[in-house]
Write an enzyme that holds these catalytic residues in place. Structure first.
Site, PDB file in Angstrom:
ATOM      1  CG  ASP A  61      34.217  43.087  60.709  1.00  0.00           C
ATOM      2  OD1 ASP A  61      33.976  41.885  60.852  1.00  0.00           O
ATOM      3  OD2 ASP A  61      35.107  43.691  61.341  1.00  0.00           O
ATOM      4  CB  CYS A  62      30.864  42.359  64.443  1.00  0.00           C
ATOM      5  SG  CYS A  62      30.150  42.676  66.077  1.00  0.00           S
ATOM      6  CG  ASP A  63      34.680  41.241  66.897  1.00  0.00           C
ATOM      7  OD1 ASP A  63      34.066  41.643  67.892  1.00  0.00           O
ATOM      8  OD2 ASP A  63      34.621  40.067  66.488  1.00  0.00           O
TER       9      ASP A  63
ATOM     10  CG  ASP B 166      38.282  46.309  61.717  1.00  0.00           C
ATOM     11  OD1 ASP B 166      39.216  46.179  62.522  1.00  0.00           O
ATOM     12  OD2 ASP B 166      37.400  45.444  61.565  1.00  0.00           O
TER      13      ASP B 166
END
Length: 238
Positions: free
Chosen positions: A10-12, A170
């Site tokens: 995932d990124c953010d 997250d």
């Protein structure tokens, strides 16, 4: 459990610390549009959710808002957020160290956010070279977490079975999406006092822990394979 062969990040909130910036801009934008919203609302209830889903839920609670007003507000929010991402964004602690340690694995970014936002975040934090063009956006694939389709799409394009992929995410919506996709899931839970890791996922509190977890996942299938002859001998000796 299959031996890990591909890492999907995932990124953010996983690679880059964008969520405080996003929460602030969402709160300003939505409140100005007539939908009461605070940064803590995003961090506590809506983390990882699509903008349209947040708006839908807020309108259910507070009443509908003029669609054009919402459209203009979203456009302005994304413009301001892009400016802040380009100048203020930082990678999460331990991310570079983890990516360097796991350099042998094919990897990709799998995010609900627009691809332009993903690229802006990776460029601002110096992480672009770690992923190249291996970026999978919900807006490009036209499917979003918590539906497993985005992770399944990424695994397919990367050329791996879901069981060969490890998803690192997250948000609860992301963790549930990857679990539903049949992947090994590592939940970066930085808010353990307020958030529980879903059953079936592996919890870590820091990206510094990731290389050790991946190494353990690699060893477990190998240990099982080594034990097979022992088990077979024990059974045939009876």
């Amino acid at each position: 459990m299959a031996k890990p062969r591909c890492l999907l990040f995932d990124c953010d909130g996983t690679l880059v610390d964008s969520e405080p910036l996003l929460a602030a801009e969402l709160a300003s934008s939505l409140s100005d549009a007539g939908l009461p919203f605070s940064p803590s609302d995003y961090m506590g209830e809506f983390r990882g959710a699509r903008f349209v889903n947040i708006v839908t839920e807020l309108q259910r609670r507070h009443g509908e808002v003029d669609p054009q007003r919402l459209k203009d507000s979203e456009a302005e929010m994304r413009r301001k957020l892009a400016d802040r991402l380009a100048t203020e964004l930082q990678p999460l602690e331990g991310v570079r160290e983890a990516l360097d340690a796991l350099a042998a694995y094919p990897r990709a970014v799998v995010s609900n956010g627009p691809e332009t936002k993903i690229r802006t975040g990776l460029a601002a934090t110096g992480l672009s070279d770690y992923f190249g063009d291996k970026l999978f956006s919900g807006y490009t694939a036209n499917c979003w977490k918590p539906d497993p389709c985005l992770y399944l799409h990424a695994a397919s394009i990367m050329g791996f079975r879901p069981s060969e992929c490890v998803a690192i995410d997250d948000s609860i919506v992301g963790v549930k999406a990857a679990l539903s996709a049949g992947m090994t899931v590592i939940h970066l839970n930085r808010f353990a006092d307020a958030e529980s890791t879903p059953e079936g996922a592996i919890a870590i509190s820091s990206m510094y822990q990731l290389p050790t977890i991946i190494a353990n996942l690699v060893r477990e299938p190998e240990m099982c394979h080594e034990l097979l002859p022992v088990i077979h001998s024990a059974l045939t000796a009876r």
